[in-house]
Design a protein around this motif. Structure first.
Motif, short mmCIF file in Angstrom:
data_model
loop_
_atom_site.label_atom_id
_atom_site.label_comp_id
_atom_site.label_asym_id
_atom_site.label_seq_id
_atom_site.Cartn_x
_atom_site.Cartn_y
_atom_site.Cartn_z
N LEU A 125 -7.84 -6.75 2.81
CA LEU A 125 -6.98 -6.50 3.96
C LEU A 125 -7.17 -7.50 5.09
N VAL A 126 -8.05 -8.48 4.95
CA VAL A 126 -8.29 -9.46 6.01
C VAL A 126 -7.22 -10.54 5.95
N ASP A 127 -6.56 -10.80 7.09
CA ASP A 127 -5.60 -11.90 7.19
C ASP A 127 -6.38 -13.15 7.57
N VAL A 128 -6.63 -14.02 6.59
CA VAL A 128 -7.50 -15.17 6.80
C VAL A 128 -6.75 -16.36 7.40
N THR A 129 -5.51 -16.15 7.84
CA THR A 129 -4.73 -17.24 8.44
C THR A 129 -4.48 -17.04 9.92
N SER A 130 -4.79 -15.88 10.48
CA SER A 130 -4.34 -15.52 11.83
C SER A 130 -5.51 -15.24 12.77
N THR A 131 -5.32 -15.61 14.04
CA THR A 131 -6.27 -15.27 15.10
C THR A 131 -5.82 -14.07 15.91
N THR A 581 -9.71 -22.64 2.69
CA THR A 581 -10.54 -21.71 3.47
C THR A 581 -10.52 -22.00 4.96
N LEU A 582 -9.71 -22.96 5.42
CA LEU A 582 -9.71 -23.34 6.83
C LEU A 582 -8.28 -23.49 7.32
N THR A 583 -7.92 -22.73 8.35
CA THR A 583 -6.57 -22.75 8.91
C THR A 583 -6.62 -23.08 10.39
N PHE A 584 -5.77 -24.00 10.80
CA PHE A 584 -5.67 -24.41 12.21
C PHE A 584 -4.30 -24.00 12.73
N ASP A 608 8.70 -24.66 34.48
CA ASP A 608 7.51 -25.37 33.98
C ASP A 608 6.41 -24.40 33.56
N GLU A 609 6.80 -23.32 32.89
CA GLU A 609 5.82 -22.37 32.38
C GLU A 609 5.39 -22.81 30.98
N TRP A 610 4.50 -23.78 30.93
CA TRP A 610 4.01 -24.30 29.66
C TRP A 610 2.80 -23.49 29.23
N ALA A 611 2.88 -22.90 28.05
CA ALA A 611 1.83 -22.00 27.57
C ALA A 611 1.30 -22.50 26.23
N PRO A 612 0.21 -23.27 26.23
CA PRO A 612 -0.36 -23.72 24.96
C PRO A 612 -1.19 -22.63 24.29
N ARG A 613 -1.20 -22.62 22.97
CA ARG A 613 -2.01 -21.68 22.19
C ARG A 613 -2.69 -22.48 21.07
N VAL A 614 -3.95 -22.20 20.81
CA VAL A 614 -4.66 -22.89 19.74
C VAL A 614 -5.65 -21.92 19.11
N GLY A 615 -5.84 -22.02 17.80
CA GLY A 615 -6.76 -21.13 17.10
C GLY A 615 -7.26 -21.76 15.81
N LEU A 616 -8.44 -21.34 15.39
CA LEU A 616 -9.05 -21.84 14.16
C LEU A 616 -9.62 -20.66 13.39
N VAL A 617 -9.33 -20.60 12.07
CA VAL A 617 -9.79 -19.51 11.21
C VAL A 617 -10.49 -20.12 10.00
N TRP A 618 -11.70 -19.63 9.72
CA TRP A 618 -12.48 -20.13 8.58
C TRP A 618 -12.87 -18.96 7.70
N ASP A 619 -12.43 -19.00 6.45
CA ASP A 619 -12.86 -18.04 5.44
C ASP A 619 -14.21 -18.51 4.90
N TYR A 629 -13.30 -16.80 13.50
CA TYR A 629 -12.13 -17.31 14.19
C TYR A 629 -12.39 -17.50 15.68
N ALA A 630 -11.59 -18.35 16.29
CA ALA A 630 -11.61 -18.56 17.73
C ALA A 630 -10.20 -18.91 18.17
N SER A 631 -9.81 -18.44 19.35
CA SER A 631 -8.48 -18.75 19.88
C SER A 631 -8.55 -18.90 21.38
N ALA A 632 -7.66 -19.70 21.91
CA ALA A 632 -7.52 -19.88 23.35
C ALA A 632 -6.04 -20.03 23.66
N GLY A 633 -5.63 -19.50 24.78
CA GLY A 633 -4.22 -19.60 25.11
C GLY A 633 -3.92 -19.22 26.54
N ARG A 634 -2.73 -19.60 26.96
CA ARG A 634 -2.21 -19.24 28.28
C ARG A 634 -0.98 -18.35 28.07
#
Length: 1020
Positions: A125-131, A581-584, A608-619, A629-634
């Motif tokens: 049941l683990v989604d290994v692609t999503s943060t 095993t690694l998703t960006f 000018d509401e620029w909202a970057p999102r970034v995440g990394l997932v490692w199985d 996993y780790a994620s950062a965003g605005r």
């Protein structure tokens, strides 16, 4: 073949650009994976089949050279994934697809001379692609858990969720997620943005029988989601199928099925040593009668198998209540009962068309329209005319969605949707003016309401809203990249009218001192105060609502308004499988808002509401059962239209003062004798209060671009509110149905939009206004103190109290910081057990609670009172009102083999911080923090248990299920709010406030008592 794909891509892009592109959400998920041999080498050319009851027909795919396959746009539900290749045995696995997630199913084939041999298993049941963090709740789970009849009740089973003190219009749920207020979430049903247009809270109340699945996103979500700084509640309603299914249902509870309220003991606590029982619930009304009956039916099936499916449901709700007032200070109504009745006709419908292979069209409609009749005003009189009427809320929503698959290359999605909500008030008698009589008060500050209903103020109780939304997106699969681009456009509009019954509200007031305005005239009548025996003059004040364009006219029917906001966005996101095993994940979102006034002109824009999102997932195990996993965003916040209505509309009130209760002549000037016809005619005085389309000045917004007159020039301009988030976590599936996780979350408010109202209106920069919109902590004119200020007081002994022309005072940043460490364990629903357990250790600190001012429940996002005077910042940084250091809960469902079902939900959590609040002035009697915010004490530790019990009786194809729900079993009724205002009347001994509030530290609000609800369901 390549040219066909190029044509398809070009067509998709053209359609996306041509289509008008409101918030848009996924209503499906994805199944993907790899097929390998026994050595782990990828197998190309394998036929993979996907089947399930929620899928129209069977989907097939063929693995690529690297052994990969993908099924996009899969409706939520259970599926079988089967792989076959000549010379190998058949392999089949079960997979559960949830909303907006990916079920990764790895299949391994073994050489076999017998192709009929089938190996079965379960996908983890683990989604290994999503943060994305949060939970999914299926209809099967929701029907067995002990939750209320509002679908959003399920959100409270999610870690970090609690109720806050914001407005709900009497039917929505006040849902706070990780410290964000209930006006900061995004509510989506079948892709329709159902967030309340004017206030920003939950905007649609439908029941669980309509719903297939609820997804709660609490953080880490991708760039296609925006305009919120809380969570995303994403819902998909039920569809039909290749088999007919449906049923009937009924629910009932009444006052006799509820424990007694803890409100009899008038004990008054004067220290912060709170006990758990015995203190008074003195400000809340009590329901001496509360009968709720509801029934309904649903039916789903097909018109044409695998081609046309339908689903429809109806739910009738009737609630009869008697409200007994408990405010001992109102001797007129104390202990009396006032009847209220509620009627709801909820319905839902959906048609699903499989037009061609890969082409589907879904149309949906749902409604929560409600009528309330009876005591819709707070009774301060026993005359029904002063409080009785009808209130209408809710309404129908519509949506149409087109999905076009282009083989394994990509998918195009287009959607149109419309959301409606309303909160309209219609007194039973509209032609009778109201009289507010202040003459029986020793201070002239309290009144008795007589005669008519009185004020119907459009921005708060008489408005309707509509949101039209157009959205489009294209998802392309290029190598190891899943690239999604899209955009949306929405038009949010609120309209209404303010008026008085009888077109006027009359107030009779005592003249408290000679020489004050019209109070020293010989024509004034006299009366003897019944409390003090003092002889005073009296005068009448006549209030009328007018359109600001017609201020000089006679009495009008009211002040109408219409104030739209237009929004648009675009986003890009890429999910890159760097290796199996690694998703960006990386994305960027752009939003813009055009906030308009009552003249349908731009008041100001947020761009000018620029909202970057970034995440990394490692199985890290490599078998699809783990992720680090780790994620950062605005995340930017979209202002509801309440700001437009309150600031940039013509809700103008005209006042006439004279000595006659009947003479409403408005033409007299101060000090002149008017020519009215009423008895006791005397000089009049006219004043105008309220607003116009011009509104308040705005930091940095130029006249030639805004098209309005009230502006503050200079840089920088007001910019949109946003929040930054950082999350790091780990999750591991111990078996295909059980996972455990640990994560840390940090959220910080980067900026907000508010107004301040301590400006000197004589300063030319203020444009004659006392208020201005600004970003606290910015370099704008209003924020930095570039305008002379008005000392609103804080202490009447201050020699500068009430003075203008003081040097401007800068206002610092708005701060709200959430830190949390969370542990979770989830047991996916199997034949017998589903469970979810969580423990959250967190802190919530700052000087600003958010879109809702939690200290008072004020729900006016963008124009709350937090920064109205610079003095409100004193002692304001500390523990915010929703800070609960420890929260833990366990929710579970167990189904016994013989048909018995038991559901339970237990929680325990720290109490809420308490602050000592003080008087500032007569308009702001409770906004000063006399000590450091949140340091006085905490409410008691809060815990309780809910349970449900059902038994399935099978009679052929029909299942009969009697069910019982028992809420708040422990029945402690813990206090969640106290009267914390220390000196309501502004008593001071020099510089020190003096306790003058007799109800200081009594209970304002408690948790609900133990309640039993019974139900009967018949399904087939």
């Amino acid at each position: 073949m390549k040219s066909a794909y190029r044509f398809s891509l070009a067509l998709s892009v053209c359609l996306l650009l041509l289509a008008p592109v409101a918030v848009f959400a996924q209503t499906t998920g994805t199944v993907d994976g790899t097929v390998t041999d026994q050595s782990g080498a990828p197998l190309p050319g394998v036929t993979v089949e996907l089947t399930g009851p929620n899928l129209q027909g069977m989907r097939t795919a063929v693995t690529s050279a690297d052994g990969r396959y993908r099924f996009p746009s899969v409706p939520p539900g259970p599926y079988k994934v089967t792989a076959t290749l000549s010379g190998f045995g058949r392999v089949q696995k079960n997979a559960t697809v949830t909303l907006d997630s990916t079920a990764s199913v790895a299949l391994q084939l073994s050489l076999s001379t017998t192709a009929e041999i089938t190996v079965t298993g379960e996908a983890p049941l683990v989604d290994v692609t999503s943060t994305t963090q949060g939970s999914n709740y299926s209809a099967a789970i929701m029907s067995k858990l002990p939750i209320g009849r509002n679908y959003a009740q399920i959100v409270f089973t999610q870690p970090g969720v609690q109720a806050d003190f914001g407005e709900t219009q009497g039917r929505s749920l006040a849902i706070s997620i990780y410290g964000a207020t209930s006006a900061e979430n995004l509510f989506i049903i079948d892709g329709v943005n159902t967030t309340n247009v004017i206030k920003g809270f939950q905007g649609k109340d439908i029941n669980t029988e309509f719903i297939q699945e609820v997804e709660v996103k609490t953080g880490g979500y991708q760039a296609e989601y925006g305009r919120n700084t809380g969570g995303v509640i994403n819902v998909v309603t039920k569809s039909g199928g290749n088999e007919f299914h449906g049923g009937v249902f009924g629910y009932y509870n009444d006052t006799g099925m509820r424990a007694d309220l803890l409100n009899a003991d008038p004990a008054n606590y004067d220290t912060p040593e709170f006990s758990e029982t015995g203190d008074a619930q003195f400000l809340n009304n009590a329901l001496s009668k509360d009968n709720r009956t509801e029934w309904g039916a649903d039916l789903g099936g097909f018109v044409w198998k695998d081609k046309i499916w339908f689903f429809g449901a109806y739910n009738r709700v009737k609630v009869d209540q008697n409200v007994q007032t408990l405010d001992v200070q109102n001797t007129t109504t104390f202990g009396h009962e006032f009847p209220i009745s509620f009627f709801q006709n909820k319905y839902s419908g959906k048609l699903t068309f499989n037009l061609l292979q890969g082409t589907s069209l879904v149309g949906t409609i749902f409604s929560d329209a409600q009528v309330q009749e009876g005591a819709i005003n707070v009774p301060t009189s026993l005359n029904p005319i002063t409080y009785s009427g009808r209130r209408d809320t809710g309404g129908p929503d519509y949506g149409a969605r087109l999905n076009q698959l282009f083989g394994s290359f990509g998918i195009l999605t287009l959607q149109y949707s419309q959301h409606k909500d309303r909160f309209t008030t219609n007194p039973f008698q509209v032609d009778l003016p109201q009289l507010l009589d202040y003459t029986g008060s020793a201070t002239g500050s309290t009144f008795v309401r007589r005669d008519g209903f009185g004020s119907v103020f459009g921005p708060t109780i008489n408005n309707s809203s509509k949101r039209e939304a157009y959205a489009g997106s294209f998802t392309g699969y290029v190598g190891n990249h899943e690239i999604k681009v899209g955009g949306d456009y929405q038009n949010d509009n609120t309209f209404g009218i303010s008026y008085f019954t009888g077109n006027v509200r009359n107030r009779v007031r005592p003249c408290l001192q000679a020489g004050a305005n019209i109070c020293d005239l010989d024509l004034a009548p006299f009366y003897t105060n019944p409390t003090t025996g003092e002889v005073r003059q009296v005068f009448y004040e006549h209030d009328t609502y007018v359109d600001s364009a017609e201020l000089g006219s006679a009495i009008l029917d009211g002040a109408p308004f219409e104030t739209p906001t237009k929004r648009w966005s675009a986003f890009f996101q890429d999910q890159w499988r760097i290796m199996p095993t690694l998703t960006f994940n990386v994305g960027i979102r752009y939003d813009a808002e055009d906030i308009q006034n009552n003249n349908l002109e731009t008041a100001f824009k947020l761009e000018d509401e620029w909202a970057p999102r970034v995440g990394l997932v490692w199985d890290f195990v490599g078998d699809g059962t783990s992720k680090l996993y780790a994620s950062a965003g605005r995340f930017y916040y979209a202002l509801p239209t309440d700001l437009n209505v309150r600031v940039f509309s013509s809700n103008t009130q005209q006042q006439t003062w004279n000595y006659s209760p009947t003479d409403l002549n408005q033409l007299g000037a101060p000090g002149s004798a008017g020519g009215g016809t009423g008895s006791g005619t005397a000089p009049r005085n006219r004043s105008v209060q309220g607003g116009s389309a011009t509104g308040e000045p705005i930091d940095g917004w130029e006249l030639n671009e805004a098209g309005t007159g009230n502006v503050l020039s200079g840089a920088p301009r007001v910019k949109a509110a946003y929040q930054d988030e950082l999350t790091v976590g780990i999750e591991k599936a111990l078996d295909p149905t059980l996972s455990i996780g640990l994560k840390g979350t940090y959220r910080t408010l980067g900026r907000t939009v508010e107004d301040r109202c301590d400006l000197d209106y004589n300063d030319p920069l203020s444009q004659g206004s006392t208020c201005a919109l600004f970003n606290p902590g910015s370099d704008g004119v209003a924020a930095s103190g570039g305008i002379l200020s008005y000392n609103g007081c804080g202490n009447p002994n201050d020699p500068g109290c009430g003075t203008i022309g003081n040097p401007g005072v800068p206002v610092g940043d708005a701060k709200r910081i959430f830190r949390g460490i969370e542990m979770t364990a989830r047991k996916q629903f199997s034949n017998q057990l589903w469970a979810q357990a969580s423990f959250l250790y967190s802190s919530l600190k700052g000087n600003y609670s958010g879109a809702i001012r939690e200290a008072s429940g004020q729900t006016d996002p963008g124009i709350n009172a937090d920064f109205d005077y610079y003095q409100f910042n004193f002692n304001a940084y500390g523990r915010l009102e929703l800070d609960r250091p420890v929260q833990a809960r366990l929710d579970a469902v167990y189904t016994a083999p013989f048909g018995l079902t038991v559901g339970g939900g237990f929680y325990v959590r720290s109490g809420l911080p308490i602050s000592r609040l003080g008087w500032f002035n007569t308009f702001y009697p409770d906004l000063l923090y006399l000590d450091q915010r949140g340091e006085l004490a905490r409410t008691p530790t809060d815990y309780d248990l809910n349970m449900s019990l059902g038994y399935n009786i099978n009679v052929g194809p029909v299942t009969i299920t009697p069910q019982a729900y028992l809420f708040n079993i422990i029945n402690k009724q813990f206090p969640v709010s106290y009267q914390t205002v220390y000196n309501t009347n502004g008593s001071f001994d020099g510089l020190e406030p003096v306790l003058d509030e007799p109800d200081y530290l009594k209970v304002n609000q408690r948790n609900n008592p133990r309640t039993l609800r019974v139900a009967l369901k018949v399904t087939f």
